[in-house]
Write an enzyme that holds these catalytic residues in place. Structure first.
Site, PDB file in Angstrom:
ATOM      1  N   LYS A 167       0.731  -1.178  -0.252  1.00  0.00           N
ATOM      2  CA  LYS A 167       0.043  -0.080   0.134  1.00  0.00           C
ATOM      3  C   LYS A 167       0.998   1.319   0.182  1.00  0.00           C
ATOM      4  CE  LYS A 167      -2.716  -2.579   3.283  1.00  0.00           C
ATOM      5  NZ  LYS A 167      -3.568  -2.867   4.269  1.00  0.00           N
ATOM      6  N   ASP A 203      -6.030  -6.652  10.518  1.00  0.00           N
ATOM      7  CA  ASP A 203      -7.271  -6.046  10.403  1.00  0.00           C
ATOM      8  C   ASP A 203      -8.394  -7.249  10.680  1.00  0.00           C
ATOM      9  OD1 ASP A 203      -6.678  -7.003   8.130  1.00  0.00           O
ATOM     10  OD2 ASP A 203      -7.234  -5.134   6.910  1.00  0.00           O
TER      11      ASP A 203
HETATM   12  C1  NAG Z   1      -2.981  -8.490   7.624  1.00  0.00           C
HETATM   13  O1  NAG Z   1      -3.408  -7.642   6.602  1.00  0.00           O
HETATM   14  C2  NAG Z   1      -2.842  -7.085   5.502  1.00  0.00           C
HETATM   15  C3  NAG Z   1      -3.836  -6.125   5.011  1.00  0.00           C
HETATM   16  O2  NAG Z   1      -5.343  -6.480   5.109  1.00  0.00           O
HETATM   17  C4  NAG Z   1      -2.699  -8.366   4.538  1.00  0.00           C
HETATM   18  O3  NAG Z   1      -1.905  -7.765   3.370  1.00  0.00           O
HETATM   19  C5  NAG Z   1      -1.589  -9.217   5.384  1.00  0.00           C
HETATM   20  O4  NAG Z   1      -1.334 -10.629   4.733  1.00  0.00           O
HETATM   21  C6  NAG Z   1      -2.439  -9.745   6.641  1.00  0.00           C
HETATM   22  N1  NAG Z   1      -1.836 -11.098   7.421  1.00  0.00           N
HETATM   23  C7  NAG Z   1      -0.970 -10.876   8.217  1.00  0.00           C
HETATM   24  C8  NAG Z   1      -0.801 -12.333   8.878  1.00  0.00           C
HETATM   25  O5  NAG Z   1      -0.374 -10.048   8.444  1.00  0.00           O
END
Ligand code: NAG
Ligand code: NAG
Ligand code: NAG
Length: 415
Positions: A167, A203
């Site tokens: 992002k 999230d």
């Molecule tokens: C956490 O959230 C983001 C964005 O929603 C995602 O890209 C990411 O892979 C997620 N998972 C972990 C385990 O961090």
């Protein structure tokens, strides 16, 4: 050709083209079964590496009910806005409640996003300091929860390694490091307040937990926004990546990557392939690309272009804007579908794209939007059914009553 006949033929051909988006119950059940199969491959040690659905442990475990009460600070970093909140959690034996008492949004300046990790986390600590000053709570050492929505590999509830920035974030020296450590160091460098960083979550997990406060049967969290992901409470004995057999742990499925090993090839259409090839990560996140808001508008645009080329729409002529990738925004899909019936909203959107639509054009555009968003919802529902079947089977129950916490712009804005 007679005008009536023309209308009928047009409608029939449009229906044929759109029928590809309509999935039969049997097909959706197949998606559900494949999702569950891939989830199990992600959970098992010997297949984890090659599985498309990674099933990442979050170290968020099932706890005795209503144990945490008091004041908490919450941070939310997942985009260019950063939020600080003061949350009160209270309750008794029966139920607990949370109240968000104060919150403030800070926008992350470009140089903090793209400079060094120290610069970024110093800025975050500066915002926290400002917030604590404003609310006269700087003297308190509050427990802090951090919602950090980037790919992280957790080693504990308060220890997670940032795998990649996404992002638009680039801050150097953060990838490969423990995010909670970076935050603690920045707070220490300031030295004007203390904080007890208790947990860092994604999230999806934040959505599940937040909903759990109001509904104890919420054990699934799902995001349908720019991206698409889900988490749920899995039996510890099934989570082979983590030692321990007792209780449950929340697993972040990372199901957006479902299909990356070919599991969706018989469902992906020509439009899906074009969207994927033009994306920044071709061949990756294929399930997400069928569902999420980042791609939905573009899928609609590609189908509209197909109809124009077949001479079924806009007299066979597209505007320059309609020919431009990304011009049909996902919010237009919601707006087209919530048209009150007088076609005004649809007409305005199409005019803003440089088109002069007839009534039939407006109706066709609405059908296209409906078919694509419905396929998205059905695909998402099939995956969710896979998760819930998995939970039911692992708990050795015949039926399971469960609540799913959902958030995300598409879920919230689509009618
Ligand atoms: C956490 O959230 C983001 C964005 O929603 C995602 O890209 C990411 O892979 C997620 N998972 C972990 C385990 O961090
Ligand atoms: C999909 O489009 C067809 C016309 O081709 C329409 O009859 C149908 O209602 C649409 N389906 C949905 C779910 O919107
Ligand atoms: C994330 O990092 C890994 C290795 O560090 C790399 O192979 C992968 O392409 C990166 N993914 C993204 C989305 O940048």
């Amino acid at each position: 050709m007679d005008i009536f006949l023309l209308l009928v033929t047009t409608t029939i051909i449009v229906q044929q083209i759109l029928s590809e988006f309509q999935l039969k119950t049997e097909e959706l059940k197949e998606v559900m079964r494949r999702m569950q199969h891939e989830m199990n491959r992600g959970l098992r040690l010997e297949t984890h590496e090659e599985a498309s659905v990674k099933m990442l442990p979050t170290y968020v475990c099932s706890t005795p009910e209503g144990s945490e009460v008091g004041d908490f600070l919450a941070l939310d970093l997942g985009g260019t806005n950063f939020r600080v909140m003061l949350v009160k959690v209270g309750g008794d034996e029966e139920r607990s409640f949370k109240v968000e008492t104060k919150h403030q949004m800070y926008s992350i300046p470009e140089d903090a996003m793209t400079g060094t990790a120290e610069m970024l986390f110093d800025y975050i600590a500066e915002c926290m300091s400002d917030f604590l000053d404003k609310h006269h709570i700087k003297h308190k050492k509050l427990p802090l929860g951090f919602t950090f929505s980037f790919p992280v590999r957790h080693e504990d509830l308060d220890k997670g390694i940032l795998l990649n920035w996404t992002k638009g974030f680039k801050a150097s020296g953060a990838e490969g490091n423990n995010v909670v450590g970076l935050l603690r160091d920045a707070i220490k460098r300031r030295g004007d307040f203390e904080m007890h960083v208790v947990a860092m979550v994604n999230d999806t997990v934040a959505t599940m937990i937040s909903c759990y406060y109001e509904d104890r049967s919420c054990e699934v969290g799902m995001i349908v926004g720019t991206g698409c992901n889900a988490c749920y409470m899995e039996e510890m004995r099934t989570v082979e990546l983590v030692e321990g057999e007792e209780g449950r742990m929340c697993v972040n499925t990372e199901w957006g990557a479902f299909g990356d090993k070919g599991e969706l090839e018989d469902f992906r259409l020509e439009y899906d392939r074009v969207v994927d090839e033009a994306s920044i990560n071709p061949g990756q996140q294929l399930y997400e690309k069928l569902i999420s808001g980042k791609y939905m508008g573009e899928l609609v645009r590609l189908v509209l272009m197909k109809l124009v080329n077949e001479n079924l729409l806009f007299n066979g002529e597209a505007s320059e804007l309609l020919k431009t990738r990304g011009s049909f925004e996902t919010r237009f899909v919601s707006q087209v579908e919530s048209d009150s019936g007088d076609r005004k909203q649809i007409y305005n959107i199409l005019s803003s794209l440089g088109l002069l639509p007839s009534e039939l054009d407006c109706d066709i555009v609405q059908l296209v939007c409906e078919n694509i968003s419905t396929r998205s919802a059905h695909m998402c529902g099939a995956g969710l059914a896979g998760i819930i079947n998995q939970m039911r089977e692992q708990r050795r129950q015949d039926t399971l009553k469960i609540t799913v916490g959902v958030d995300g712009s598409v879920y919230k804005l689509h009618p």
